[in-house]
Design a protein around this motif. Structure first.
Motif, mmCIF file in Angstrom:
data_model
loop_
_atom_site.group_PDB
_atom_site.id
_atom_site.type_symbol
_atom_site.label_atom_id
_atom_site.label_comp_id
_atom_site.label_asym_id
_atom_site.label_seq_id
_atom_site.Cartn_x
_atom_site.Cartn_y
_atom_site.Cartn_z
ATOM 1 N N UNK A 60 1.122 -1.048 -0.196
ATOM 2 C CA UNK A 60 0.440 0.162 -0.253
ATOM 3 C C UNK A 60 0.718 1.047 -0.015
ATOM 4 N N UNK A 61 2.066 1.269 1.264
ATOM 5 C CA UNK A 61 2.890 2.652 0.752
ATOM 6 C C UNK A 61 3.681 2.771 -0.866
ATOM 7 N N UNK A 62 4.081 1.985 -1.069
ATOM 8 C CA UNK A 62 4.681 2.267 -2.766
ATOM 9 C C UNK A 62 3.148 2.779 -3.856
ATOM 10 N N UNK A 63 1.824 2.261 -3.434
ATOM 11 C CA UNK A 63 0.161 2.680 -4.009
ATOM 12 C C UNK A 63 0.373 4.151 -4.136
ATOM 13 N N UNK A 64 0.955 4.532 -3.313
ATOM 14 C CA UNK A 64 0.684 5.862 -2.377
ATOM 15 C C UNK A 64 1.520 6.752 -3.302
ATOM 16 N N UNK A 65 2.831 6.811 -3.757
ATOM 17 C CA UNK A 65 3.375 7.381 -4.689
ATOM 18 C C UNK A 65 3.530 7.098 -5.640
ATOM 19 N N UNK A 66 3.125 6.112 -6.541
ATOM 20 C CA UNK A 66 2.742 5.445 -7.768
ATOM 21 C C UNK A 66 3.330 6.909 -9.341
ATOM 22 N N UNK A 67 2.503 7.756 -8.468
ATOM 23 C CA UNK A 67 2.458 9.221 -9.696
ATOM 24 C C UNK A 67 3.935 10.023 -9.059
ATOM 25 N N UNK A 68 4.632 9.973 -7.988
ATOM 26 C CA UNK A 68 5.873 10.462 -7.719
ATOM 27 C C UNK A 68 6.647 9.943 -8.130
ATOM 28 N N UNK A 69 7.038 8.505 -8.470
ATOM 29 C CA UNK A 69 7.785 7.708 -8.734
ATOM 30 C C UNK A 69 7.749 7.631 -10.046
ATOM 31 N N UNK A 70 6.790 7.566 -11.210
ATOM 32 C CA UNK A 70 6.838 8.106 -12.589
ATOM 33 C C UNK A 70 7.460 9.067 -13.075
ATOM 34 N N UNK A 71 7.252 10.182 -12.400
ATOM 35 C CA UNK A 71 7.921 11.254 -12.442
ATOM 36 C C UNK A 71 9.123 11.260 -11.771
ATOM 37 N N UNK A 72 9.657 10.839 -11.171
ATOM 38 C CA UNK A 72 11.403 10.643 -10.841
ATOM 39 C C UNK A 72 12.254 10.030 -11.469
ATOM 40 N N UNK A 104 -6.544 8.972 -12.066
ATOM 41 C CA UNK A 104 -7.646 7.834 -11.461
ATOM 42 C C UNK A 104 -7.614 7.378 -9.805
ATOM 43 N N UNK A 105 -5.734 8.018 -9.649
ATOM 44 C CA UNK A 105 -6.366 7.603 -7.837
ATOM 45 C C UNK A 105 -7.627 8.337 -7.243
ATOM 46 N N UNK A 106 -7.562 9.685 -7.167
ATOM 47 C CA UNK A 106 -8.415 10.650 -7.106
ATOM 48 C C UNK A 106 -9.814 9.829 -7.306
ATOM 49 N N UNK A 107 -10.144 9.279 -8.219
ATOM 50 C CA UNK A 107 -11.729 9.257 -8.924
ATOM 51 C C UNK A 107 -12.136 8.171 -7.774
ATOM 52 N N UNK A 108 -10.684 7.325 -7.429
ATOM 53 C CA UNK A 108 -11.294 5.470 -6.105
ATOM 54 C C UNK A 108 -11.754 6.457 -5.126
ATOM 55 N N UNK A 109 -11.314 7.679 -4.570
ATOM 56 C CA UNK A 109 -12.358 8.589 -3.557
ATOM 57 C C UNK A 109 -11.682 8.027 -2.641
ATOM 58 N N UNK A 167 -5.752 16.000 -2.275
ATOM 59 C CA UNK A 167 -4.387 16.063 -3.120
ATOM 60 C C UNK A 167 -4.063 15.035 -4.159
ATOM 61 N N UNK A 168 -4.731 14.178 -4.420
ATOM 62 C CA UNK A 168 -4.638 13.428 -6.059
ATOM 63 C C UNK A 168 -5.382 14.381 -7.138
ATOM 64 N N UNK A 169 -6.181 15.080 -6.333
ATOM 65 C CA UNK A 169 -7.060 16.170 -7.284
ATOM 66 C C UNK A 169 -6.025 17.191 -7.507
ATOM 67 N N UNK A 170 -5.855 17.941 -6.502
ATOM 68 C CA UNK A 170 -4.117 19.261 -6.732
ATOM 69 C C UNK A 170 -3.133 18.246 -7.750
ATOM 70 N N UNK A 171 -2.814 17.280 -7.125
ATOM 71 C CA UNK A 171 -1.960 17.089 -8.593
ATOM 72 C C UNK A 171 -2.000 16.631 -9.497
ATOM 73 N N UNK A 172 -3.315 16.789 -9.663
ATOM 74 C CA UNK A 172 -3.643 16.464 -11.539
ATOM 75 C C UNK A 172 -3.664 17.487 -12.115
ATOM 76 N N UNK A 225 3.524 8.812 6.891
ATOM 77 C CA UNK A 225 4.509 10.025 6.365
ATOM 78 C C UNK A 225 3.886 10.234 5.234
ATOM 79 N N UNK A 226 3.121 9.387 4.546
ATOM 80 C CA UNK A 226 2.695 9.696 3.404
ATOM 81 C C UNK A 226 1.730 9.429 3.415
ATOM 82 N N UNK A 227 0.112 10.401 2.658
ATOM 83 C CA UNK A 227 -1.041 10.384 2.838
ATOM 84 C C UNK A 227 -1.756 10.220 1.314
ATOM 85 N N UNK A 228 -2.628 9.608 0.555
ATOM 86 C CA UNK A 228 -3.072 9.400 -1.016
ATOM 87 C C UNK A 228 -4.311 10.015 -0.275
#
Length: 495
Positions: free
Chosen positions: A5-17, A55-60, A76-81, A69-72
């Protein structure tokens, strides 16, 4: 061991980095003047990241990772989008401008922009004081480098130095405030800090002392008066493409950390920070609107406009922090979120036109440079007019509904002071209408300074048209975006 679950919270960050590093390497072999390969790869990456966040935001769902330390969460997900889309639009608008000024020689514009976005993502996702601060530093260090990207330009270098010195002071304020909170509560975790303060066992004076520094640091970051001194100088001095980069997407991340710190962590101190934000809002509306009237430089005028707009956004946060119950808080915070999202949308359009009119050796920064734009290009004059009318808060544009939502939240609280704030905000908006309408008057009624026709690449023309149309459409049917913001805030407050 870190769970899945921890990795799920930072998928967009991993792709971006990962992609930012790959694009930096790909750019070494891209020799075209406009860095076409780097540009296309950057936009594709940002599109993927925006879709992932959406997609993460749509899952609500609200998921905590890495030991909390990290929250999804939906907010947060809509603001990231939205921040990712804003950066995409910024790069589309800014690429021709940057190419004409040899800012694409090394391709740093694209890679540093992606690292700035990564900083925003970390700020938005942080549920720990240290992580929020690290995200903020990644964003600000990237921003300093971007402002100084035209190394041979003395004005840009001066703006970068001012930004660096004042930004370092702001970071120091925020860090000192956070360290005071850590000293008082014994935790860096947002939820733990909330519980400790709510227990009432912590010295209130120490908390308020730390809170003053936190609010001052946050006010610096959003450009609220009296901590606004960097905004006009940096907006005017930075290359216009970079001005848009630091004036659009980062505002969404700044809103996120205000919610994370003041609402999620320090809600028990709402009675204290509500008064501070009210003073900041009044000062911002007063300074921003009165100073903007005197400006002849368009970028400087829009900088003071930003200060006044941030004042309006802060009023939404003030209205949500009263003791009237959960519903008013939810509505007020969602009005503030709606305000910041639509403000970014409008800012993209206004700076997009400035970038479009700038040509090699000519910046198009003065208000008089827009003279007779309607005769040279009715489409671009129309888009700029829509942006100005929206910032002024005229119906049926989205800026009107955004201001109305904030005013409704203030009045719904029922407090005489809040109703007074709403009246003051309306008066300041009337003053602000003058300098926005002056730009429209210059475009439609003044004789053109030059007979040069306005031409733009197809991608810029298409995005600019969509940008202008959205400001109008969201003003006529704001319900969808308002509901999205409301649901996101409700989900955030629920945890």
């Amino acid at each position: 061991m870190i769970d899945k679950l921890s990795w799920v919270t930072i998928y967009p960050e991993i792709v971006l980095l990962v992609m930012a590093c790959i694009i930096a390497l790909v750019d070494l072999s891209d020799t075209s003047a406009r860095r076409t390969r780097t540009y296309v790869l950057t936009l594709l990456t940002l599109a993927v990241v925006a879709v992932l966040s959406g997609l993460q935001a749509a899952e609500a769902k609200t998921i905590y990772g890495f030991g909390g330390m990290v929250v999804s969460d939906p907010m947060g997900n809509w603001l990231k989008c939205f921040a990712t889309v804003a950066l995409m639009v910024t790069l589309v608008y800014g690429r021709p401008y940057a190419a004409d000024r040899e800012m694409l020689r090394g391709g740093e514009l694209f890679t540093i922009s992606m690292f700035a976005l990564l900083g925003m993502f970390v700020m938005i996702s942080g549920s720990n004081f240290l992580l929020i601060y690290l995200g903020l530093e990644l964003l600000t260090l990237s921003s300093y480098a971007l402002v100084a990207l035209r190394r041979d330009n003395a004005v840009a270098s001066e703006a970068a130095m001012k930004y660096f010195v004042l930004g370092a002071m702001a970071s120091g304020f925020l860090l000192y405030g956070l360290s005071m909170m850590y000293g008082a509560t014994g935790s860096l975790d947002v939820n733990e800090v909330f519980k400790t303060i709510a227990s009432g066992k912590v010295n209130h004076q120490v908390l308020v002392f730390g809170l003053v520094f936190i609010v001052a640091g946050l006010a610096f970051k959003v450009g609220a008066a009296p901590f606004h001194m960097w905004v006009p100088d940096v907006y005017q001095g930075a290359p216009t493409a970079v001005t848009l980069l630091i004036g659009a997407a980062p505002e969404l991340a700044a809103f996120a950390i205000i919610i994370r710190l003041l609402v999620d962590a320090l809600q028990p101190l709402a009675i204290d920070w509500q008064q501070m934000l009210a003073v900041l809002a009044i000062a911002s509306l007063l300074v921003g609107n009165l100073a903007a009237i005197a400006q002849s430089n368009l970028k400087r005028m829009l900088a003071y406009s930003t200060i006044s707009q941030m004042g309006f956004m802060l009023l939404g946060l003030v209205a949500g922090s009263d003791q009237q119950g959960t519903y008013n808080a939810q509505y007020a915070y969602s009005a503030a979120m709606f305000y910041i999202v639509t403000y970014v949308l409008t800012t993209l359009a206004s700076f997009g036109i400035i970038l479009l009119l700038a040509r090699e050796g000519f910046e198009s920064e003065e208000i008089t440079d827009l003279a007779g734009l309607n005769q040279r290009s009715p489409l671009y004059a129309g888009v700029m007019s829509i942006a100005m009318f929206s910032l002024a808060g005229l119906p049926p544009l989205v800026g009107f509904y955004a201001k109305l939502a904030v005013l409704q939240a203030l009045i719904a609280s029922g407090h005489a002071i809040y109703i007074g704030l709403a009246v003051f905000a309306v008066m300041m908006s009337l003053i602000g209408a003058f300098y926005y309408l002056r730009v429209v008057k210059v475009m439609y009624f003044d004789a053109p300074v030059t007979a040069t026709t306005v031409s733009a690449p197809r991608d810029v023309r298409t995005v600019l048209t969509i940008n202008g149309a959205l400001i109008l459409i969201l003003g006529i049917v704001p319900g969808g975006l308002m509901t999205l913001c409301y649901d996101a805030i409700v989900a955030t407050l629920a945890h």
